[in-house]
Design a protein around this motif. Structure first.
Motif, PDB file in Angstrom:
ATOM      1  N   VAL A  41      17.739  -7.106  10.488  1.00 20.58           N
ATOM      2  CA  VAL A  41      16.348  -6.664  10.389  1.00 20.58           C
ATOM      3  C   VAL A  41      16.323  -5.223   9.905  1.00 20.58           C
ATOM      4  CG1 VAL A  41      14.264  -6.102  11.702  1.00 20.58           C
ATOM      5  CG2 VAL A  41      15.505  -8.207  12.195  1.00 20.58           C
ATOM      6  N   ASP A  42      15.509  -4.976   8.887  1.00 20.80           N
ATOM      7  CA  ASP A  42      15.319  -3.622   8.369  1.00 20.80           C
ATOM      8  C   ASP A  42      13.877  -3.533   7.871  1.00 20.80           C
ATOM      9  OD1 ASP A  42      15.290  -1.157   7.071  1.00 20.80           O
ATOM     10  OD2 ASP A  42      17.293  -1.424   6.227  1.00 20.80           O
ATOM     11  N   ALA A  43      12.978  -3.273   8.828  1.00 25.48           N
ATOM     12  CA  ALA A  43      11.545  -3.262   8.516  1.00 25.48           C
ATOM     13  C   ALA A  43      11.188  -2.190   7.498  1.00 25.48           C
ATOM     14  CB  ALA A  43      10.738  -3.074   9.791  1.00 25.48           C
ATOM     15  N   ALA A  44      11.832  -1.037   7.575  1.00 22.87           N
ATOM     16  CA  ALA A  44      11.529   0.049   6.633  1.00 22.87           C
ATOM     17  C   ALA A  44      11.892  -0.354   5.205  1.00 22.87           C
ATOM     18  CB  ALA A  44      12.265   1.319   7.035  1.00 22.87           C
ATOM     19  N   GLN A  45      13.047  -0.966   5.038  1.00 23.75           N
ATOM     20  CA  GLN A  45      13.448  -1.389   3.696  1.00 23.75           C
ATOM     21  C   GLN A  45      12.563  -2.539   3.210  1.00 23.75           C
ATOM     22  OE1 GLN A  45      17.539  -2.592   3.190  1.00 23.75           O
ATOM     23  NE2 GLN A  45      17.497  -1.996   1.045  1.00 23.75           N
ATOM     24  N   ALA A  46      12.194  -3.448   4.107  1.00 23.37           N
ATOM     25  CA  ALA A  46      11.292  -4.540   3.731  1.00 23.37           C
ATOM     26  C   ALA A  46       9.973  -3.979   3.220  1.00 23.37           C
ATOM     27  CB  ALA A  46      11.057  -5.473   4.918  1.00 23.37           C
ATOM     28  N   LYS A  47       9.434  -3.006   3.946  1.00 24.59           N
ATOM     29  CA  LYS A  47       8.175  -2.390   3.535  1.00 24.59           C
ATOM     30  C   LYS A  47       8.303  -1.738   2.165  1.00 24.59           C
ATOM     31  CE  LYS A  47       4.671   0.900   4.986  1.00 24.59           C
ATOM     32  NZ  LYS A  47       4.256   1.880   5.986  1.00 24.59           N
ATOM     33  N   GLN A  48       9.434  -1.084   1.912  1.00 22.61           N
ATOM     34  CA  GLN A  48       9.648  -0.438   0.617  1.00 22.61           C
ATOM     35  C   GLN A  48       9.714  -1.469  -0.510  1.00 22.61           C
ATOM     36  OE1 GLN A  48       9.596   2.878  -0.305  1.00 22.61           O
ATOM     37  NE2 GLN A  48       9.518   1.866  -2.294  1.00 22.61           N
ATOM     38  N   ILE A  49      10.366  -2.584  -0.249  1.00 24.78           N
ATOM     39  CA  ILE A  49      10.449  -3.639  -1.272  1.00 24.78           C
ATOM     40  C   ILE A  49       9.070  -4.230  -1.536  1.00 24.78           C
ATOM     41  CG2 ILE A  49      11.440  -5.877  -1.866  1.00 24.78           C
ATOM     42  CD1 ILE A  49      13.913  -5.037  -0.187  1.00 24.78           C
ATOM     43  N   TYR A  50       8.293  -4.456  -0.475  1.00 29.35           N
ATOM     44  CA  TYR A  50       6.919  -4.931  -0.669  1.00 29.35           C
ATOM     45  C   TYR A  50       6.139  -3.936  -1.536  1.00 29.35           C
ATOM     46  CZ  TYR A  50       7.442  -8.496   3.029  1.00 29.35           C
ATOM     47  OH  TYR A  50       7.826  -9.572   3.792  1.00 29.35           O
ATOM     48  N   GLN A  51       6.336  -2.651  -1.280  1.00 31.53           N
ATOM     49  CA  GLN A  51       5.665  -1.608  -2.069  1.00 31.53           C
ATOM     50  C   GLN A  51       6.125  -1.666  -3.527  1.00 31.53           C
ATOM     51  OE1 GLN A  51       3.106   0.461  -1.160  1.00 31.53           O
ATOM     52  NE2 GLN A  51       3.073   0.783  -3.356  1.00 31.53           N
ATOM     53  N   ASP A  52       7.414  -1.894  -3.735  1.00 30.75           N
ATOM     54  CA  ASP A  52       7.946  -2.012  -5.099  1.00 30.75           C
ATOM     55  C   ASP A  52       7.296  -3.185  -5.846  1.00 30.75           C
ATOM     56  OD1 ASP A  52       9.599   0.135  -4.494  1.00 30.75           O
ATOM     57  OD2 ASP A  52      11.394  -1.109  -4.223  1.00 30.75           O
ATOM     58  N   ILE A  53       7.048  -4.277  -5.124  1.00 34.51           N
ATOM     59  CA  ILE A  53       6.383  -5.433  -5.739  1.00 34.51           C
ATOM     60  C   ILE A  53       4.986  -5.036  -6.209  1.00 34.51           C
ATOM     61  CG2 ILE A  53       5.410  -7.721  -5.312  1.00 34.51           C
ATOM     62  CD1 ILE A  53       7.716  -8.131  -3.266  1.00 34.51           C
ATOM     63  N   LEU A  54       4.264  -4.333  -5.354  1.00 34.73           N
ATOM     64  CA  LEU A  54       2.911  -3.902  -5.721  1.00 34.73           C
ATOM     65  C   LEU A  54       2.946  -2.959  -6.920  1.00 34.73           C
ATOM     66  CD1 LEU A  54       1.377  -3.278  -2.193  1.00 34.73           C
ATOM     67  CD2 LEU A  54       1.010  -5.231  -3.704  1.00 34.73           C
ATOM     68  N   THR A  55       3.874  -2.024  -6.907  1.00 37.00           N
ATOM     69  CA  THR A  55       3.992  -1.072  -8.015  1.00 37.00           C
ATOM     70  C   THR A  55       4.311  -1.797  -9.320  1.00 37.00           C
ATOM     71  OG1 THR A  55       4.704   0.652  -6.487  1.00 37.00           O
ATOM     72  CG2 THR A  55       5.209   0.999  -8.814  1.00 37.00           C
ATOM     73  N   ALA A  56       5.184  -2.800  -9.248  1.00 41.69           N
ATOM     74  CA  ALA A  56       5.536  -3.579 -10.438  1.00 41.69           C
ATOM     75  C   ALA A  56       4.327  -4.324 -10.995  1.00 41.69           C
ATOM     76  CB  ALA A  56       6.664  -4.558 -10.115  1.00 41.69           C
ATOM     77  N   GLN A  57       3.379  -4.623 -10.127  1.00 42.37           N
ATOM     78  CA  GLN A  57       2.160  -5.319 -10.542  1.00 42.37           C
ATOM     79  C   GLN A  57       1.041  -4.347 -10.928  1.00 42.37           C
ATOM     80  OE1 GLN A  57       1.854  -8.796 -10.860  1.00 42.37           O
ATOM     81  NE2 GLN A  57       4.048  -8.515 -10.716  1.00 42.37           N
ATOM     82  N   GLY A  58       1.349  -3.045 -10.903  1.00 42.56           N
ATOM     83  CA  GLY A  58       0.356  -2.049 -11.280  1.00 42.56           C
ATOM     84  C   GLY A  58      -0.601  -1.685 -10.163  1.00 42.56           C
ATOM     85  N   LEU A  59      -0.234  -1.998  -8.925  1.00 42.06           N
ATOM     86  CA  LEU A  59      -1.082  -1.686  -7.779  1.00 42.06           C
ATOM     87  C   LEU A  59      -0.435  -0.570  -6.971  1.00 42.06           C
ATOM     88  CD1 LEU A  59      -1.842  -5.336  -6.675  1.00 42.06           C
ATOM     89  CD2 LEU A  59      -3.368  -3.799  -7.909  1.00 42.06           C
ATOM     90  N   GLU A  60      -1.132   0.505  -6.792  1.00 43.96           N
ATOM     91  CA  GLU A  60      -0.615   1.621  -6.006  1.00 43.96           C
ATOM     92  C   GLU A  60      -1.161   1.542  -4.589  1.00 43.96           C
ATOM     93  OE1 GLU A  60       1.743   3.494  -7.205  1.00 43.96           O
ATOM     94  OE2 GLU A  60       1.566   2.525  -9.144  1.00 43.96           O
ATOM     95  N   SER A  61      -0.372   1.969  -3.624  1.00 39.95           N
ATOM     96  CA  SER A  61      -0.761   1.839  -2.222  1.00 39.95           C
ATOM     97  C   SER A  61      -1.941   2.732  -1.855  1.00 39.95           C
ATOM     98  CB  SER A  61       0.422   2.138  -1.309  1.00 39.95           C
ATOM     99  OG  SER A  61       0.846   3.469  -1.494  1.00 39.95           O
ATOM    100  N   ASP A  62      -2.224   3.750  -2.676  1.00 41.78           N
ATOM    101  CA  ASP A  62      -3.342   4.630  -2.339  1.00 41.78           C
ATOM    102  C   ASP A  62      -4.685   4.090  -2.851  1.00 41.78           C
ATOM    103  OD1 ASP A  62      -2.667   5.048  -4.974  1.00 41.78           O
ATOM    104  OD2 ASP A  62      -2.846   7.220  -4.895  1.00 41.78           O
ATOM    105  N   SER A  63      -4.653   3.006  -3.621  1.00 39.11           N
ATOM    106  CA  SER A  63      -5.912   2.399  -4.076  1.00 39.11           C
ATOM    107  C   SER A  63      -6.365   1.343  -3.070  1.00 39.11           C
ATOM    108  CB  SER A  63      -5.725   1.750  -5.452  1.00 39.11           C
ATOM    109  OG  SER A  63      -4.970   0.559  -5.338  1.00 39.11           O
ATOM    110  N   LEU A  64      -7.631   1.070  -3.054  1.00 39.44           N
ATOM    111  CA  LEU A  64      -8.165   0.057  -2.148  1.00 39.44           C
ATOM    112  C   LEU A  64      -7.565  -1.308  -2.451  1.00 39.44           C
ATOM    113  CD1 LEU A  64     -10.073  -0.661   0.139  1.00 39.44           C
ATOM    114  CD2 LEU A  64     -11.892  -0.916  -1.536  1.00 39.44           C
ATOM    115  N   LEU A  65      -7.459  -1.631  -3.737  1.00 40.40           N
ATOM    116  CA  LEU A  65      -6.868  -2.913  -4.126  1.00 40.40           C
ATOM    117  C   LEU A  65      -5.400  -2.978  -3.709  1.00 40.40           C
ATOM    118  CD1 LEU A  65      -7.224  -5.627  -5.479  1.00 40.40           C
ATOM    119  CD2 LEU A  65      -6.731  -4.533  -7.672  1.00 40.40           C
ATOM    120  N   GLY A  66      -4.681  -1.878  -3.867  1.00 40.99           N
ATOM    121  CA  GLY A  66      -3.276  -1.831  -3.452  1.00 40.99           C
ATOM    122  C   GLY A  66      -3.123  -2.024  -1.960  1.00 40.99           C
ATOM    123  N   GLN A  67      -4.007  -1.424  -1.182  1.00 43.34           N
ATOM    124  CA  GLN A  67      -3.959  -1.587   0.269  1.00 43.34           C
ATOM    125  C   GLN A  67      -4.269  -3.027   0.661  1.00 43.34           C
ATOM    126  OE1 GLN A  67      -6.589   1.388   1.855  1.00 43.34           O
ATOM    127  NE2 GLN A  67      -5.255   3.074   1.259  1.00 43.34           N
TER     128      GLN A  67
END
Length: 87
Positions: A41-67
């Motif tokens: 289990v590595d929740a921090a790395q999992a979260k980072q990979i999920y974030q990478d998926i969003l970034t690859a799709q053009g969604l940033e975590s600071d946008s409402l759509l990204g969130q």
């Protein structure tokens, strides 16, 4: 269905797919790391990979759509985990 389940081998295949840039591979690795399926289990790395998926799709975590997308990814992973345990 016809082959025995081997979470370690499944994780290795997911890592290979991720290394080739496959977004499903990214999701599967993050999911495995979040719930410790075939790996530690590595929740921090999992979260980072999920974030990478969003970034690859053009969604940033600071946008409402990204969130919203980040919440959906987390919900999808959690629902998938529960469904696997129930079936």
């Amino acid at each position: 269905r016809g082959a025995p389940k081997d979470p370690v081998e499944a994780f290795r295949w997911s890592e290979r797919a991720m290394a080739l840039g496959d977004l499903r591979g990214h999701f599967d690795v993050a999911y495995s790391k979040e719930f410790g399926l075939g790996t530690a289990v590595d929740a921090a790395q999992a979260k980072q990979i999920y974030q990478d998926i969003l970034t690859a799709q053009g969604l940033e975590s600071d946008s409402l759509l990204g969130q919203a997308a980040a919440s959906f990814l987390s919900l999808a992973a959690s629902g998938r985990y529960v469904a696997c345990r129930l079936l």
